[in-house]
Design a protein around this motif. Structure first.
Motif, PDB file in Angstrom:
ATOM      1  N   ASP A  86       0.806  -1.228   0.000  1.00  0.00           N
ATOM      2  CA  ASP A  86       0.000   0.000   0.000  1.00  0.00           C
ATOM      3  C   ASP A  86       0.838   1.277   0.000  1.00  0.00           C
ATOM      4  O   ASP A  86       0.453   2.278  -0.605  1.00  0.00           O
ATOM      5  N   CYS A  87       1.988   1.280   0.680  1.00  0.00           N
ATOM      6  CA  CYS A  87       2.786   2.519   0.740  1.00  0.00           C
ATOM      7  C   CYS A  87       3.367   2.841  -0.624  1.00  0.00           C
ATOM      8  O   CYS A  87       3.364   3.987  -1.063  1.00  0.00           O
ATOM      9  N   VAL A  89       2.154   1.754  -3.470  1.00  0.00           N
ATOM     10  CA  VAL A  89       1.058   1.935  -4.434  1.00  0.00           C
ATOM     11  C   VAL A  89       0.294   3.238  -4.192  1.00  0.00           C
ATOM     12  O   VAL A  89      -0.039   3.961  -5.131  1.00  0.00           O
ATOM     13  N   PHE A  90      -0.010   3.528  -2.908  1.00  0.00           N
ATOM     14  CA  PHE A  90      -0.864   4.688  -2.604  1.00  0.00           C
ATOM     15  C   PHE A  90      -0.148   5.798  -1.823  1.00  0.00           C
ATOM     16  O   PHE A  90      -0.636   6.920  -1.751  1.00  0.00           O
ATOM     17  N   GLY A  91       0.969   5.479  -1.189  1.00  0.00           N
ATOM     18  CA  GLY A  91       1.602   6.434  -0.266  1.00  0.00           C
ATOM     19  C   GLY A  91       1.534   5.894   1.155  1.00  0.00           C
ATOM     20  O   GLY A  91       2.422   6.103   1.956  1.00  0.00           O
ATOM     21  N   GLY A  92       0.435   5.208   1.458  1.00  0.00           N
ATOM     22  CA  GLY A  92       0.309   4.450   2.702  1.00  0.00           C
ATOM     23  C   GLY A  92       0.310   5.272   3.967  1.00  0.00           C
ATOM     24  O   GLY A  92      -0.011   6.463   3.972  1.00  0.00           O
ATOM     25  N   PRO A 136       3.008   8.134  -3.835  1.00  0.00           N
ATOM     26  CA  PRO A 136       3.266   6.755  -4.244  1.00  0.00           C
ATOM     27  C   PRO A 136       4.425   6.732  -5.235  1.00  0.00           C
ATOM     28  O   PRO A 136       4.752   7.765  -5.830  1.00  0.00           O
ATOM     29  N   SER A 146       1.106  -2.754 -10.010  1.00  0.00           N
ATOM     30  CA  SER A 146       0.812  -2.350  -8.642  1.00  0.00           C
ATOM     31  C   SER A 146       0.276  -3.553  -7.898  1.00  0.00           C
ATOM     32  O   SER A 146      -0.698  -4.166  -8.328  1.00  0.00           O
ATOM     33  N   PRO A 148      -1.152  -3.936  -4.396  1.00  0.00           N
ATOM     34  CA  PRO A 148      -1.501  -3.290  -3.120  1.00  0.00           C
ATOM     35  C   PRO A 148      -1.634  -4.312  -1.998  1.00  0.00           C
ATOM     36  O   PRO A 148      -1.566  -5.521  -2.233  1.00  0.00           O
ATOM     37  N   VAL A 172      -3.338  -8.618 -11.395  1.00  0.00           N
ATOM     38  CA  VAL A 172      -3.654  -8.550  -9.958  1.00  0.00           C
ATOM     39  C   VAL A 172      -5.146  -8.310  -9.792  1.00  0.00           C
ATOM     40  O   VAL A 172      -5.648  -7.219 -10.034  1.00  0.00           O
ATOM     41  N   ASP A 173      -5.869  -9.348  -9.439  1.00  0.00           N
ATOM     42  CA  ASP A 173      -7.304  -9.176  -9.184  1.00  0.00           C
ATOM     43  C   ASP A 173      -7.765 -10.235  -8.188  1.00  0.00           C
ATOM     44  O   ASP A 173      -6.959 -10.982  -7.628  1.00  0.00           O
ATOM     45  N   ASN A 177      -5.998  -8.758  -5.063  1.00  0.00           N
ATOM     46  CA  ASN A 177      -6.163  -7.303  -5.043  1.00  0.00           C
ATOM     47  C   ASN A 177      -6.832  -6.921  -3.731  1.00  0.00           C
ATOM     48  O   ASN A 177      -8.039  -6.800  -3.630  1.00  0.00           O
ATOM     49  N   ASP A 178      -6.023  -6.766  -2.696  1.00  0.00           N
ATOM     50  CA  ASP A 178      -6.566  -6.515  -1.358  1.00  0.00           C
ATOM     51  C   ASP A 178      -5.877  -5.292  -0.774  1.00  0.00           C
ATOM     52  O   ASP A 178      -4.750  -5.367  -0.313  1.00  0.00           O
ATOM     53  N   TRP A 179      -6.589  -4.155  -0.823  1.00  0.00           N
ATOM     54  CA  TRP A 179      -5.957  -2.901  -0.357  1.00  0.00           C
ATOM     55  C   TRP A 179      -5.827  -2.867   1.148  1.00  0.00           C
ATOM     56  O   TRP A 179      -5.163  -2.041   1.704  1.00  0.00           O
ATOM     57  N   HIS A 180      -6.543  -3.698   1.777  1.00  0.00           N
ATOM     58  CA  HIS A 180      -6.702  -3.770   3.220  1.00  0.00           C
ATOM     59  C   HIS A 180      -7.330  -2.523   3.789  1.00  0.00           C
ATOM     60  O   HIS A 180      -7.342  -1.478   3.245  1.00  0.00           O
TER      61      HIS A 180
END
Lengths: 180, 642
Positions: A86-87, A89-92, A136, A146, A148, A172-173, A177-180
């Protein structure tokens, strides 16, 4: 056929994604039969080969100028770049800092902490890298895959790497694909 | 009927159905966010866009009506790319980081929508603009940073609850959810019904107690019925590891349309009283633990030592019909106890049962409140009691409801209605006589009569005229009006209802009051002191007058879940299961059986009222019959119109 070379590094993360990588247990042996594991932050070789690797993996987001350098170097030296977790991919979690801003976050951490006396100060050694707006990896360099998750499961990491090792682009699906 | 084609498949829907209805009927799915089955569709999030052949642009399927001959496609490159774009924009606006959100892993509809589109990252970097967090409310937290501006909460607060506390301030991406004129939620007109929290698709409205206690799929869901008041709202009790986590309204069925009030949703999960853990007996002035066997033998010995008329037996209406029936059979039928009473003073159920025996069934189901155009509400403040029924009235009040309210205290029930009469007082016979006279066209001395009731004659006369013209009038009666000593006015009121074609709804106080009335209980407002006082309190509260009557008794037996001044005064205390630890039926105000299923296991040492009765009956050589259902059902038919 030569085995594809894989290198990894971590930026602003907690090392949890690399721990999750190790969680694949004995499958690591299977994986090393398929890939040539080069530099990683948990092995002796720390930097990806100058003549390039096939797959680069980055854990963590971009929080300072050093992270930027590492990300750019990895991008230059790899063919396929994976943002792991997540970090990356998104910044986390470090991206929470963006809401108050880096200055306020540093003040809270180094000066306004309940246990800090009046001598508290924000570290300012010129050797230190400079904090930046948390982003990210994909905001600094092009990311190809990505993955995540906080952290992505060992199964998901094994799936992505084994697909890449066999020359396929992983999709990834579903449960991976689990962003948590 | 409308015929159209969805993804090549023909489907037929009712006139007025939306494209989304047709898509789902045809067996396909379109993701939605602002759409909610209980709310009027709004079309703001655009996630449900579909391609309609011949239409210039993509169409929001939740608001566009299905039309004859429409050819609709839900999964084209165009719709998929539009959905991804919409989600990218949503994720970019505020703090939608899943990893530090309460609402995650399948519970968040925004996250699920992203998964459904196979999004692995956010194509647009978030703006990181901080928004207001309001943590002033005792039951939930409002985090505007997680809000996607779908306005489900605002619509629920107005359309479903009729409270209109929530609204939006500012515009566009800067919009923030606020209460009233931007006051902290905890100081607002919010009535803590929690409907907004239940409909929120993201983590913007967070339930304090269940936050971070697990995902929906980690919780065990048990269908249950609320026993706080006599409405019997259907609800879902959610537990984990034998712990109550949260209570939600039942979205699938129930007259209450998934609505609950704070007493049904939050009160049961915020219990702070200390439990009784073991049977206790008073020795040398002190309560000391004893075994169940000793306790029950001691009770049995007391029953044998006294004449049956020397026993006064009281039970809480929070107990299920099974327990009420057994209790009555044991104490009234077998023992002929001096008093067998239900805790409380609300005589509505008893008065209704008695009146119906005289003049026949007259009551209608609660749902008539949902589409009434005029209402006469006598002797009950529906803002405080029977709140969910009050929600129906408040939403009708927003739709030009003509309202006549008579109650000893003022109520905000009709605050949205401009056509209302608020009589504050208790001269109900005069009110009924006035209404009946006016309906018959008797207008002599009308002004004086209105003035005597303290009403503005000109305004009241206008509203009475409107009431008379209404098409779907209802009459709601409650505690203050429906009393055994006011039966004449009650009878006249029912006759009025029959004359003008109004439906009558009675709100029958607490939990199982209706079942109690049908089983032959009296209310314990005049609780009698007797040598032996048996109080099956369960998890309920007892009134001052019960404690007073009890304190005069020689031997006081209390079955209670919680320690209180009642147990402090008892000679024998028996630890009792709470509502969630026992199963049983509740007879709702409208005469339907609701089943409260057991949600958690009681700790060892607790017994239900029914379990104890069975043992005591055994010690007296009796067996408790289990045939309450048919007889109660039959008696309901004599009160409630089918």
């Amino acid at each position: 056929m030569t085995k594809p070379k894989v290198a990894s590094d971590w930026l602003a993360g907690c090392a949890g994604c690399h721990m999750s990588f190790l969680d694949m247990d004995e499958r690591i042996i299977e994986l090393t039969k398929l890939v040539d594991l080069r530099s990683t932050p948990i092995t002796d070789l720390k930097e990806p080969d100058e003549d390039g690797v096939d797959v680069g993996i980055l854990e963590g987001g971009i929080t300072n100028t050093y992270n930027e350098e590492v990300a750019i170097k990895m991008r230059e030296r790899c063919k396929i770049l994976v943002a792991l977790g997540d970090c990356a991919v998104f910044g986390g979690v470090p991206a929470m800092r963006n809401f108050p801003g880096a200055t306020a976050a540093l003040r809270r951490a180094y000066i306004e902490t309940e246990s800090t006396d009046e001598s508290g100060m924000i570290p300012n050694d010129p050797e230190l890298s400079f904090p930046v707006h948390v982003r990210p990896v994909s905001d600094v360099v092009k990311v190809d895959i990505s993955l995540p998750g906080c952290a992505p499961s060992a199964d998901a990491i094994f799936y992505v790497l084994s697909e890449l090792a066999q020359g396929r682009m992983p999709k990834v699906d579903g449960e991976f694909n689990d962003w948590h | 009927m409308i015929q159209l084609t969805i993804n090549g498949q023909p489907v037929e829907v009712e006139t007025g159905a939306t494209i989304l209805d047709a898509v789902r009927k045809a067996g396909f799915n379109v993701p939605t966010l602002c759409y909610h089955p209980k709310l009027v569709s709004y079309g703001s999030c655009r996630l449900c866009l579909v391609e309609v052949e011949g239409a210039r642009t993509l169409q929001p399927s939740c608001v566009v009506p299905a039309n004859n001959g429409m050819v609709v496609h839900t999964d084209t490159d165009k719709t998929k790319s539009a959905r991804k774009f919409i989600l990218s924009m949503l994720f970019s606006e505020r703090n939608h980081f899943c990893m530090y959100c309460q609402d995650t892993d399948g519970d968040c509809e925004l996250q699920q929508a992203a998964y459904d589109e196979d999004m692995t990252h956010w194509p647009i970097t978030p703006a990181y603009k901080p928004f207001l967090v309001d943590a002033s409310h005792p039951d939930f937290i409002l985090d505007n940073n997680r809000c996607i501006l779908c306005r489900r909460c605002v619509r629920a607060c107005t359309e479903l609850v009729g409270n209109a506390t929530l609204g939006f301030e500012e515009r566009g991406s800067g919009s923030i959810l606020i209460a009233d004129n931007n006051v902290p939620l905890g100081e607002s007109t919010c009535i803590s019904c929690g409907t907004c929290v239940q409909v929120c698709p993201t983590g913007a409205l967070i339930d304090r107690r269940s936050a971070y206690q697990g995902r929906e799929t980690d919780l065990t869901h048990v269908d249950s019925v609320c026993m706080d008041c006599s409405l019997g709202c259907e609800r879902v009790v959610k537990t984990r590891d034998n712990r109550l986590v949260r209570i939600d309204g039942n979205l699938e069925h129930g007259f209450n349309e998934s609505l609950l009030c704070s007493d049904g949703r939050y009160k049961p999960v915020s219990e702070t009283r200390k439990r009784v853990t073991t049977p206790m007996v008073r020795r040398n002035g002190q309560l000391e633990p004893i075994s169940w066997d000793e306790a029950l033998s001691a009770i049995s010995a007391q029953f044998k030592a006294h004449d049956s008329s020397e026993i006064s037996a009281h039970i809480s209406p929070r107990q299920p019909v099974e327990a009420l029936s057994a209790f009555h059979e044991f104490f009234a039928d077998h023992f002929k106890a001096g008093q067998v009473a239900l805790l409380g003073h609300d005589q509505t159920a008893l008065a209704s049962v008695k009146l119906a025996a005289e003049i026949g069934a007259f009551e209608s189901e609660i749902s008539v409140l949902k589409d009434c155009d005029a209402a006469i509400v006598l002797g009950v403040d529906m803002v405080k009691d029977h709140q969910v029924a009050g929600f129906f009235m408040k939403r009708q009040a927003m739709q030009d409801l003509k309202l006549f309210i008579a109650n000893s205290t003022s109520t905000s029930l009709g605050e949205w209605s401009s056509n209302k009469i608020d009589y504050i007082g208790t001269d109900y016979p005069a009110v009924v006589s006035l209404l009946r006279g006016f309906a018959k066209g008797e207008t002599a001395n009308l002004t004086e009569k209105l003035q005597q009731l303290g009403l503005n004659p000109a305004h009241a006369e206008k509203v009475l005229g409107q009431l008379k013209e209404s098409q779907k009038p209802v009459i709601v009666v409650g505690n203050e009006f429906a009393r055994l000593d006011n039966l004449q006015a009650f009878r006249d009121l029912v006759l009025l209802a029959r004359e003008i074609g109004a439906k009558v709804v009675t709100l029958k106080g607490k939990g199982n009051n209706f079942a109690g009335g049908l089983l032959g209980y009296e209310m314990d407002a005049q609780a009698k002191t007797a040598p032996v006082f048996y109080l099956a309190l369960g998890d309920g509260h007892a009134c001052e007058h019960t404690l007073e009557a009890m304190s005069g008794s020689e031997f006081k037996i209390v079955q209670s879940s919680y320690i209180s001044e009642i147990t402090d005064a008892a000679d024998i205390v028996l630890p009792c299961t709470i509502w969630a630890e026992q199963a049983g039926h509740y007879l709702t105000s409208e005469g339907k059986f609701g089943l409260n299923q057991q949600a958690i296991q009681a700790a060892d040492g607790n017994k239900s009222v029914l379990d104890v009765l069975e043992v005591l009956a055994g010690k007296s050589g009796l067996t408790i019959a289990e045939t309450w259902r048919d007889s109660v059902q039959e008696k309901v038919a004599a009160v409630v119109l089918s």
